[in-house]
Design a protein around this motif. Structure first.
Motif, PDB file in Angstrom:
ATOM      1  N   CYS A   1       0.834  -1.201   0.000  1.00 43.52           N
ATOM      2  CA  CYS A   1       0.000   0.000   0.000  1.00 43.52           C
ATOM      3  C   CYS A   1       0.871   1.254   0.000  1.00 43.52           C
ATOM      4  CB  CYS A   1      -0.924  -0.026   1.211  1.00 43.52           C
ATOM      5  SG  CYS A   1      -2.033   1.382   1.357  1.00 43.52           S
TER       6      CYS A   1
ATOM      7  N   ALA B   1      -5.842   5.236  -4.733  1.00 46.24           N
ATOM      8  CA  ALA B   1      -5.689   3.783  -4.581  1.00 46.24           C
ATOM      9  C   ALA B   1      -6.505   3.042  -5.641  1.00 46.24           C
ATOM     10  CB  ALA B   1      -6.101   3.351  -3.186  1.00 46.24           C
ATOM     11  N   LEU B   2      -7.709   3.523  -5.916  1.00 45.70           N
ATOM     12  CA  LEU B   2      -8.533   2.915  -6.963  1.00 45.70           C
ATOM     13  C   LEU B   2      -7.892   3.079  -8.339  1.00 45.70           C
ATOM     14  CD1 LEU B   2     -12.138   3.968  -5.867  1.00 45.70           C
ATOM     15  CD2 LEU B   2     -11.185   1.648  -5.895  1.00 45.70           C
TER      16      LEU B   2
ATOM     17  N   SER C   1      -4.999   0.710  -8.671  1.00 43.25           N
ATOM     18  CA  SER C   1      -5.530  -0.632  -8.884  1.00 43.25           C
ATOM     19  C   SER C   1      -6.004  -0.806 -10.328  1.00 43.25           C
ATOM     20  CB  SER C   1      -6.681  -0.894  -7.914  1.00 43.25           C
ATOM     21  OG  SER C   1      -7.207  -2.174  -8.104  1.00 43.25           O
TER      22      SER C   1
ATOM     23  N   THR D   1      -5.866  -4.150  -5.108  1.00 46.58           N
ATOM     24  CA  THR D   1      -7.309  -3.930  -5.086  1.00 46.58           C
ATOM     25  C   THR D   1      -7.866  -4.121  -3.679  1.00 46.58           C
ATOM     26  OG1 THR D   1      -7.475  -4.628  -7.397  1.00 46.58           O
ATOM     27  CG2 THR D   1      -9.517  -4.622  -6.125  1.00 46.58           C
TER      28      THR D   1
ATOM     29  N   ALA E   1      -7.089  -1.022  -1.873  1.00 46.68           N
ATOM     30  CA  ALA E   1      -7.967   0.072  -2.315  1.00 46.68           C
ATOM     31  C   ALA E   1      -9.341  -0.046  -1.658  1.00 46.68           C
ATOM     32  CB  ALA E   1      -8.100   0.065  -3.839  1.00 46.68           C
TER      33      ALA E   1
END
Length: 190
Positions: A41, A63-64, A67, A176, A179
């Protein structure tokens, strides 16, 4: 003398620059500490610290996006592998299934990224509806990513193709998962 003053000035600027980045980096580290894969992360989001600052919304959005980028890269890789000559029928079928799962995952992550962007300053039930959509799509994308590798079960397909696809799919699934955790954190803080 002038040279040592210049060095001192440069060191001061570097120190101040690091200090200015530190709160954002600390925010990312603290937020990532509650994810399933905290080191990954931090590694995947650290470069975005200047744009994330200390915003839970921006952290979840980034984060999305990370991913989604990794899922697209993996989808492209699996698509290239599918064109290799000499694949066994079982390998071809497993790769084809994986491509379909990755395509669905990319679509769902893309919808999630767009939903986060269009969420704006939604409040109350409207906010909960948007967040629920994002959480549902990211969860489904995570399932797609994990399902992608199901066709490679068993020793019959062991080898370089399986190993290379597996490594990439695991990385996407972990990013993912992180996220989703960060989206859940963002939602719980609202």
């Amino acid at each position: 003398m002038a040279r040592s003053s210049l060095i001192l000035l440069l060191l001061s600027l570097v120190y101040l620059g690091c200090d200015a980045i530190s709160p954002a980096s600390n925010f990312i580290k603290a937020s990532c500490s509650s994810t399933k894969y905290p080191s990954l992360c931090i590694q995947s989001l650290a470069a975005f610290a200047p744009s994330i600052q200390q915003s839970p919304r921006q952290l979840a959005q980034t984060a999305l996006s990370v991913s989604l980028d990794k899922a697209r890269d993996t989808q492209a890789f699996v698509s290239k592998v599918n064109k290799f000559r000499g694949l066994k029928k079982r390998e071809y079928d497993a790769i084809k299934d994986c491509m379909e799962e990755m395509s669905e995952g990319v679509d769902r992550l893309s919808k999630s990224v767009q939903e986060m962007k269009h969420m704006g300053q939604a409040k109350g039930q409207d906010f909960l509806w948007h967040v629920s959509n994002v959480e549902t799509w990211v969860s489904a994308a995570l399932t797609d990513e994990n399902t992608c590798f199901d066709g490679f079960a068993g020793k019959a397909l062991d080898g370089k193709i399986k190993a290379s696809i597996r490594g990439r799919v695991i990385n996407v699934a972990q990013v993912t998962s992180n996220a989703l955790s960060l989206v859940n954190q963002f939602a719980s803080e609202q």
